[in-house]
Structures are given as C-alpha cells and as structure tokens.
Design an enzyme around this catalytic site. Structure first.
Site, PDB file in Angstrom:
ATOM      1  N   LYS A   1       0.858  -1.179   0.000  1.00 30.30           N
ATOM      2  CA  LYS A   1       0.000   0.000   0.000  1.00 30.30           C
ATOM      3  C   LYS A   1       0.900   1.236   0.000  1.00 30.30           C
ATOM      4  CE  LYS A   1      -1.461   2.828   2.943  1.00 30.30           C
ATOM      5  NZ  LYS A   1      -1.421   4.074   2.123  1.00 30.30           N
TER       6      LYS A   1
ATOM      7  N   GLY B   1      -4.725   3.090  -1.227  1.00 27.47           N
ATOM      8  CA  GLY B   1      -5.664   3.394  -0.158  1.00 27.47           C
ATOM      9  C   GLY B   1      -5.031   4.319   0.854  1.00 27.47           C
ATOM     10  N   ASP B   2      -5.817   4.759   1.809  1.00 30.63           N
ATOM     11  CA  ASP B   2      -5.272   5.612   2.861  1.00 30.63           C
ATOM     12  C   ASP B   2      -4.984   4.784   4.105  1.00 30.63           C
ATOM     13  OD1 ASP B   2      -7.806   5.169   3.919  1.00 30.63           O
ATOM     14  OD2 ASP B   2      -8.538   7.183   3.478  1.00 30.63           O
ATOM     15  N   GLY B   3      -4.403   5.434   5.089  1.00 29.11           N
ATOM     16  CA  GLY B   3      -4.016   4.712   6.293  1.00 29.11           C
ATOM     17  C   GLY B   3      -5.196   4.181   7.072  1.00 29.11           C
TER      18      GLY B   3
ATOM     19  N   GLY C   1      -8.025   3.303   5.922  1.00 29.30           N
ATOM     20  CA  GLY C   1      -8.682   2.243   5.182  1.00 29.30           C
ATOM     21  C   GLY C   1      -7.795   1.035   5.004  1.00 29.30           C
ATOM     22  N   VAL C   2      -7.115   0.973   3.850  1.00 24.01           N
ATOM     23  CA  VAL C   2      -6.304  -0.200   3.514  1.00 24.01           C
ATOM     24  C   VAL C   2      -5.177  -0.404   4.528  1.00 24.01           C
ATOM     25  CG1 VAL C   2      -4.801  -1.234   1.771  1.00 24.01           C
ATOM     26  CG2 VAL C   2      -6.882  -0.041   1.067  1.00 24.01           C
ATOM     27  N   GLY C   3      -4.593   0.678   5.021  1.00 24.60           N
ATOM     28  CA  GLY C   3      -3.519   0.534   6.001  1.00 24.60           C
ATOM     29  C   GLY C   3      -3.979  -0.216   7.240  1.00 24.60           C
TER      30      GLY C   3
ATOM     31  N   GLU D   1       9.745   2.084  10.679  1.00 22.52           N
ATOM     32  CA  GLU D   1      10.778   3.106  10.417  1.00 22.52           C
ATOM     33  C   GLU D   1      10.052   4.432  10.431  1.00 22.52           C
ATOM     34  OE1 GLU D   1      12.869   5.841   9.432  1.00 22.52           O
ATOM     35  OE2 GLU D   1      12.388   5.268   7.366  1.00 22.52           O
TER      36      GLU D   1
ATOM     37  N   CYS E   1      13.353  11.906   6.728  1.00 19.86           N
ATOM     38  CA  CYS E   1      13.314  11.622   8.155  1.00 19.86           C
ATOM     39  C   CYS E   1      14.692  11.703   8.798  1.00 19.86           C
ATOM     40  CB  CYS E   1      12.682  10.254   8.412  1.00 19.86           C
ATOM     41  SG  CYS E   1      13.420   8.904   7.477  1.00 19.86           S
TER      42      CYS E   1
ATOM     43  N   GLU F   1       9.086  17.259  14.399  1.00 24.00           N
ATOM     44  CA  GLU F   1       9.590  17.016  13.048  1.00 24.00           C
ATOM     45  C   GLU F   1       8.806  17.899  12.085  1.00 24.00           C
ATOM     46  OE1 GLU F   1      10.908  13.197  10.377  1.00 24.00           O
ATOM     47  OE2 GLU F   1       8.948  13.121  11.352  1.00 24.00           O
TER      48      GLU F   1
END
Length: 480
Positions: free
Chosen positions: A174, A205-207, A209-211, A249, A282, A382
C-alpha cells in the site's frame, strides 16, 4: 489526466470492488495529474488472498530462482528510469534532475545492494564449534503488508519489496495515496519481470482504510511501515490482536554537532543536507548544534546557504529544491515557522509565505533560525520542510545532552577533526545511525533508529533478516 484506478492483484490489473476516486495533485502546479481509487475491504481481502495462495510455492523456490527475478527487476527498473523520474516529480515534487539521479537512484542502489548481500546470505548457519549439531535457519515470515510513504517513494518501496521477495515472502504493497504513481510503475516492472501471480500485489488506499485493514488482517503475518510516529503507534496497536510481526521506520529530528575544529565545509554541508528534498527526509540534520566559539560564523554561513538555495518547479532541470508534497504539508510548515518566531527564535533566513515571484505551488522558503533552545517547538517537532534550527553549546557533554534530548533517535551527525572525540561522541548518541564528517554510510549498512524513530533495520543483510523468522534446530547433520 492519467487514469490509474486499477489495482495489481494476483498478476492482473483489476478494477476496485467499489469506486472511490482520489485525485493525485502535482505540487508544482496544484493541478491534478492522475486519478486513483482508494481500496475497500474487498480489495484488501482479494490481495491478501492472492498472496496467501502464492506463498507455499514461492517460499519453496530456490534462492537462485528468486535472485534471478530480482536481477530481472533491476534490469527493467534501469530501462524505465526516466518514466520513474517523471512519476516522482509529478506526484511529490522532486526536481527533474534530483528525481532521476537520487530518487530513482536510491531504488537502484538498494536493489543492487540486496543482490550483493543475498548472494552471500546463509540460510542455515552453525551455532558454533561448541554445539556442532545446532544451527540457526532463516525462513520466510509469510504474507507481508508493506506500507510506504511519499517522500522517497522508490527508496522505501525497494527497501521493503525486494528483501521480502528474496526472503520468500509474498507481499501486498500500500503506497502513499498522495504519491502512488511511482509504485504503480514499479508494479508494471514486477509484472514485466515475470514474477509469479500473487507474489506481489498493490492496493492503493489511505491509512485509515487499507492501512488498517492490512494491520488487522489475520492472514497477514507481518507489517513493515515507514511514516509518522503517530501512525506507527496506531499500526502497532491495530496489529496487536493478531500478534503479527511489526517493523517500524518512523520520524527523526537529527542533531548535527559541529565542533570548533570541524572542516570549513561542515556548516555548508549540513545546511544543504537539511534543505535537500525540500527538507522531506526523516534523517535530515534539522538541528545544528554549534560550539559557541564558532557559533556566529556558522549562523552567518547557514543563512547564506539558505539565501542561495533556489526554489522552483519540479518540471525544470537544475539544482534547485522543489515544492513540498501537499497543501496540508505546506500549511503545517508555515504554522511551525510562525511558532518559531513567536517562541523567540531569531529568524536569519527565509520565513513564512511563498518564495518571491511564486504565486502557485506548495513552495517553502529555505529557513534558518538561530538562538534556538532545545525546548522550543521547532527543536522538538519534526517539521518535514526546509527549516534549520541552530543551537549553541559550550562543551562536548552539553552537545551530547542536547542531541539526545528528543523523542526521536534516527540519525545524528558529528563534525570534528578529532578522531577520538568523534568515536567517543558517536557511541553516546542515542540513534540508530551516526554519520561523521560528511562520510556516507557504506553500501549495505542498515537504516533505522531507536526510540520514537522505530527500530527497523532496512538494507543489507539485516534488511533481509527483517523479512524472515529464525529457527533454532538441533541434531543437524552437516554431512547431509
């Protein structure tokens, strides 16, 4: 506008179970460049089922067979480098030259490094001369869910997909819904390479949803996620009920410690690194800690670097930085720059608003704050934009204390001509990586952090082992 609504499931490009369109916005123009579909539970289930069905046969292939597929993937990836660079520039804003050289190049480098590490990888290893019949075997985990971010798309996709396939796992990817085009091209590359159906699958998908669906799915044995610490915590909680392996990560707030004896280019190098990729890394050295005797000169130098860092469209060649990825990200960065001003940091370059002469696109002025204290918001959060905070220190111990005074622990940096000091400081910094005097980590070095940066180890031998489980076996016949 490109129509990219299909998903890659079980070796085919298939329509989503239910239409849920999302436009992919070009951050240089604020105009849509493509339309994708966000996946539903049915799409996730189909992809996981395909991966589960493919796992028994794929896991039993020989290492040589799997390596041959990866070598083919590399060959096609290199041939389609310009297509990949175009996708990355248009989906997340990396300038044309940087996209082709470093964004695409990062994926190429990781694939090559995994091939090198895999050729020498030992799947069965003797425990030692003290226990001649005991070995450790490394075996695939199963179906792995791979969730990747938008800031370095191919860097993260190759750090996950390639070792997963080499390990003998099957995968559902994803990618970020903000920057999915490069991953869809990567799926085309895998398909052209002839990887068996179901071994690799892609569902956009978004986090939420599919995430989340991947994180809680009972047939997914492992989640490998790169992204924000907030999302990493949510994934860990979601995955807990099914006791799946979770590898994270996450974010960073790297300290770059500049001692008085640092080389002449240390500050220039550090500021340029902070602004690179529009600050969307990051591992960016966003806190520059400078020994007080050279502090004023360092502030002046960093401001000059910011002033001469040009900002422009990702569609143009050159050494400029591009836009940040989205309007939401742009607004977040603007709010944090204003917070830095309001909390009393001294603005010496850049600031809020669009760069001069720019009236559209998510462009941020390269910004430098001096006289920052480490408890300020800009030193703790951050920012993920081209914003540098400079903090003075008086002693080695104070520098280490400031550097470690952060929730994060990904990459720190040390600049000094004193080798003993460099070694001493590096061992005391709480981070998964330390880079010193501008020397990059060697090919195959593991990438990952500690604390709120997660504890993934991606790349090289350790990156291969992340996608396997170890098994201790006694009574092994070494002659068989």
């Amino acid at each position: 506008m490109l129509d990219k609504r299909k998903f890659y499931i079980d070796g085919q490009w298939v329509d989503p179970v239910k239409a849920n369109d999302l436009e992919v916005i070009d951050p240089s123009t604020e105009e849509p460049v493509a339309v994708i579909s966000l996946g539903d539970q049915g799409d996730t289930d189909a992809a996981v089922a395909a991966a589960k069905a493919a796992f028994p046969a794929w896991s039993r292939t020989s290492p040589e067979e799997r390596l041959a597929f990866i070598e083919k993937i590399l060959e096609i990836y290199e041939r389609r480098a310009e297509d990949m660079a175009w996708a990355i520039s248009h989906e997340m804003g990396a300038p044309q030259d940087m996209s082709l050289g470093d964004q695409v190049g990062a994926g190429r480098g990781h694939i090559r490094n995994f091939i090198r590490a895999f050729r020498d990888f030992r799947f069965v290893r003797p425990l030692g001369d003290h226990a001649p019949g005991s070995v450790t075997a490394w075996e695939p985990v199963g179906v792995v869910g791979l969730i990747t971010p938008w800031n370095w798309p191919m860097n993260q996709v190759t750090l996950k997909v390639i070792p997963a396939l080499l390990a003998g796992d099957t995968a559902v990817l994803k990618p970020s819904e903000i920057a999915p085009l490069s991953s869809m091209l990567f799926a085309e590359i895998i398909d052209e390479a002839g990887v068996p159906a179901g071994v690799f699958n892609l569902v956009n998908g978004d986090g939420a949803g599919v995430g989340t669906q991947l994180s809680v799915h009972p047939d997914v044995a492992m989640i490998s996620f790169t992204g924000s610490t907030r999302a990493g915590i949510a994934i860990t909680k979601a995955a807990a009920d099914s006791l799946k392996k979770v590898v994270l990560e996450l974010g960073g707030k790297g300290a770059n410690i500049v001692f008085a004896d640092a080389d002449d280019k240390a500050v220039v190098r550090g500021a340029a690194h902070c602004f690179y990729n529009s600050g969307q890394s990051c591992n960016a050295p966003t806190r520059m800690l400078v020994e007080r005797s050279v502090y004023d000169r360092a502030v002046e130098t960093a401001a000059k670097v910011a002033d001469r860092t040009s900002v422009g469209s990702a569609h143009q060649p050159g050494k400029h930085i591009g836009p940040v990825v989205s309007k939401a990200q742009w607004e977040k960065i603007q709010d944090l720059i204003q917070t830095g001003i309001d909390e009393g940091a001294r603005l010496v370059a850049g600031g809020t608003g669009l760069p001069e002469g720019v009236n559209r696109g998510y462009f941020v002025r390269p910004t430098v704050f001096a006289d920052v204290s480490n408890d300020m918001t800009i030193a703790q959060q951050e920012i993920f934009g081209p914003v540098l905070s400079i903090i003075p220190f008086d002693s080695e111990d104070e520098a280490i204390e400031i550097a470690n005074d952060t929730p994060y622990g990904l990459t720190n940096y040390v600049q000094s001509q004193d080798g003993a000091r460099r070694n001493r400081v590096a061992r005391q910094l709480q981070s998964g990586m330390v880079e010193m005097n501008g020397e990059p980590r060697g090919p195959g070095s593991a990438f990952g952090g500690v604390k709120a940066s997660g504890r993934a180890r991606e790349g090289g031998v350790m990156g291969l082992e992340e996608f396997m489980d170890s098994k201790a076996i006694s009574g092994w016949d070494r002659e068989a």
